[in-house]
Design a protein around this motif. Structure first.
Motif, short mmCIF file in Angstrom:
data_model
loop_
_atom_site.label_atom_id
_atom_site.label_comp_id
_atom_site.label_asym_id
_atom_site.label_seq_id
_atom_site.Cartn_x
_atom_site.Cartn_y
_atom_site.Cartn_z
N LEU A 54 0.82 -1.22 0.00
CA LEU A 54 0.00 0.00 0.00
C LEU A 54 0.85 1.27 0.00
CD1 LEU A 54 -3.07 -0.84 2.28
CD2 LEU A 54 -2.98 -0.73 -0.22
N SER A 55 1.92 1.21 -0.75
CA SER A 55 2.80 2.38 -0.89
C SER A 55 3.02 2.67 -2.36
CB SER A 55 4.14 2.11 -0.20
OG SER A 55 3.97 1.87 1.16
N ASN A 56 1.93 2.74 -3.12
CA ASN A 56 2.04 2.96 -4.56
C ASN A 56 1.20 4.16 -4.97
OD1 ASN A 56 -0.73 2.03 -5.13
ND2 ASN A 56 0.06 0.04 -4.51
N ARG A 84 3.87 -7.73 1.49
CA ARG A 84 5.19 -7.17 1.15
C ARG A 84 5.51 -5.93 2.00
NH1 ARG A 84 3.49 -8.69 -4.16
NH2 ARG A 84 4.91 -10.25 -5.00
N TYR A 85 5.06 -5.95 3.22
CA TYR A 85 5.27 -4.80 4.11
C TYR A 85 6.75 -4.56 4.34
CZ TYR A 85 5.64 -1.95 8.24
OH TYR A 85 6.00 -0.97 9.12
N SER A 86 7.14 -3.29 4.32
CA SER A 86 8.47 -2.89 4.77
C SER A 86 8.32 -1.55 5.47
CB SER A 86 9.45 -2.79 3.60
OG SER A 86 9.30 -1.59 2.90
N LYS A 87 9.06 -1.38 6.53
CA LYS A 87 8.99 -0.14 7.30
C LYS A 87 9.39 1.05 6.44
CE LYS A 87 10.47 2.02 11.58
NZ LYS A 87 11.23 1.86 12.83
N GLU A 88 10.41 0.87 5.59
CA GLU A 88 10.87 1.95 4.72
C GLU A 88 9.75 2.42 3.79
OE1 GLU A 88 12.55 -1.08 4.95
OE2 GLU A 88 13.86 -0.28 6.50
N ALA A 90 6.55 1.96 4.28
CA ALA A 90 5.48 2.50 5.12
C ALA A 90 5.73 3.96 5.45
CB ALA A 90 5.34 1.68 6.40
N LEU A 91 6.98 4.31 5.70
CA LEU A 91 7.30 5.70 6.03
C LEU A 91 7.06 6.64 4.85
CD1 LEU A 91 10.48 5.11 8.21
CD2 LEU A 91 8.24 5.93 8.98
N GLU A 92 6.99 6.10 3.63
CA GLU A 92 6.70 6.89 2.42
C GLU A 92 5.20 6.94 2.10
OE1 GLU A 92 8.83 4.97 -0.72
OE2 GLU A 92 10.77 5.24 0.26
N SER A 93 4.39 6.20 2.86
CA SER A 93 2.98 6.03 2.53
C SER A 93 2.09 6.98 3.31
CB SER A 93 2.55 4.58 2.81
OG SER A 93 1.15 4.45 2.67
N ASN A 94 1.49 7.93 2.59
CA ASN A 94 0.52 8.83 3.23
C ASN A 94 -0.70 8.06 3.71
OD1 ASN A 94 2.10 11.12 2.80
ND2 ASN A 94 1.26 11.41 0.75
N LEU A 95 -1.10 7.02 2.98
CA LEU A 95 -2.25 6.22 3.38
C LEU A 95 -1.98 5.53 4.71
CD1 LEU A 95 -4.99 4.81 2.95
CD2 LEU A 95 -3.73 3.03 1.73
N LEU A 96 -0.86 4.84 4.82
CA LEU A 96 -0.59 4.12 6.06
C LEU A 96 -0.44 5.08 7.24
CD1 LEU A 96 1.76 1.25 4.83
CD2 LEU A 96 -0.67 1.13 5.38
N LYS A 97 0.12 6.25 6.99
CA LYS A 97 0.23 7.25 8.06
C LYS A 97 -1.16 7.69 8.51
CE LYS A 97 2.81 11.31 9.42
NZ LYS A 97 3.84 12.27 9.04
N LEU A 179 1.21 0.29 13.44
CA LEU A 179 1.71 1.45 12.70
C LEU A 179 1.94 2.67 13.58
CD1 LEU A 179 -0.31 1.39 9.36
CD2 LEU A 179 2.08 0.80 9.73
N LYS A 180 1.25 2.72 14.71
CA LYS A 180 1.45 3.86 15.62
C LYS A 180 2.92 3.96 16.04
CE LYS A 180 -1.76 2.33 18.32
NZ LYS A 180 -2.70 2.13 19.45
N SER A 181 3.55 2.82 16.26
CA SER A 181 4.95 2.85 16.66
C SER A 181 5.87 3.19 15.48
CB SER A 181 5.38 1.52 17.29
OG SER A 181 5.32 0.49 16.33
N VAL A 182 5.47 2.79 14.27
CA VAL A 182 6.26 3.12 13.07
C VAL A 182 6.33 4.63 12.91
CG1 VAL A 182 6.32 2.96 10.55
CG2 VAL A 182 5.75 0.94 11.91
N TYR A 183 5.21 5.30 13.11
CA TYR A 183 5.14 6.76 12.95
C TYR A 183 5.34 7.52 14.26
CZ TYR A 183 3.36 5.56 8.38
OH TYR A 183 3.21 5.05 7.11
N LYS A 184 5.66 6.79 15.32
CA LYS A 184 5.90 7.38 16.65
C LYS A 184 4.71 8.20 17.13
CE LYS A 184 10.94 7.43 16.10
NZ LYS A 184 11.01 6.36 15.17
N MET A 185 3.52 7.57 17.03
CA MET A 185 2.30 8.19 17.50
C MET A 185 1.88 7.51 18.80
SD MET A 185 0.02 8.30 14.03
CE MET A 185 0.45 9.28 12.63
N LYS A 186 1.16 8.23 19.62
CA LYS A 186 0.70 7.65 20.89
C LYS A 186 -0.75 7.27 20.81
CE LYS A 186 4.03 9.97 23.73
NZ LYS A 186 4.31 10.71 24.91
#
Length: 186
Positions: A54-56, A84-88, A90-97, A179-186
């Motif tokens: 989901l980073s396309n 095919r999840y990867s943290k890298e 995910a950090l580029e994905s506005n949707l996942l954020k 994903l909260k931890s990936v984006y450092k959200m509480k």
């Protein structure tokens, strides 16, 4: 917007609004966005998405993100399986954020990872497919995950329920993703 895309959008909307049980094709990224927009607009209860990462360009389009956001705002539940999840990525994905934000708000959004690579059992090449199903009747099955070609239907309860059951089976062995931890959200 090209005339054929306008006509395609009108056709998909007609099928959706009239609850037509008719298979139709989706042949590229622009048409994929049209289908997803209509799927999210029609969905009432739940959406299940089996995808790569989901980073396309489709899943990060404004129409896709606003469509899924509006669905969640209406009280809809979203369940996602990524193979095919990867943290890298995910950090580029506005949707996942955005989905991580909804998780912090306590919205019914779950995201899992798995290693499954589903395919049609009658496909001798075992070509991987991705799919989205909503309310057990609206679906888009991506039969070519590179070119975004797919088969879709806005009102097929038989296939929709099969896809939901298949998704739920795959989900049983999947790993929850925070994903909260990936984006450092509480």
């Amino acid at each position: 917007m090209a005339q054929d895309l306008v006509e395609y959008r009108e056709y998909v909307r007609f099928l959706s609004q009239n609850n037509e049980n008719r298979v139709f094709l989706n042949s590229d990224e622009e048409k994929a966005i049209v289908v997803f927009s209509e799927l999210f607009a029609k969905a009432q209860k739940n959406v299940r998405i089996f995808a790569g990462c989901l980073s396309n360009s489709v899943s990060n389009s404004n129409d896709y993100i606003s469509g899924i956001s509006d669905f969640i705002a209406r009280g809809g539940e979203v369940r996602i399986l990524l193979n095919r999840y990867s943290k890298e990525k995910a950090l580029e994905s506005n949707l996942l954020k955005r989905l991580a934000f909804y998780q912090t708000e306590g919205k019914p959004v779950s995201i899992q990872t798995c290693n499954d690579k589903p395919y049609f059992s009658n496909d001798p090449d075992n070509k991987e497919v991705h799919f989205t199903v909503a309310d057990g009747e609206i679906y888009r099955i991506e039969t070519d995950i590179e070119s975004r070609k797919s088969i879709c239907n806005m009102n097929d309860q038989i296939m929709g329920e099969k896809l939901e059951l298949f998704f739920d089976t795959l989900s049983q062995n999947a790993t929850n993703l925070d994903l909260k931890s990936v984006y450092k959200m509480k």
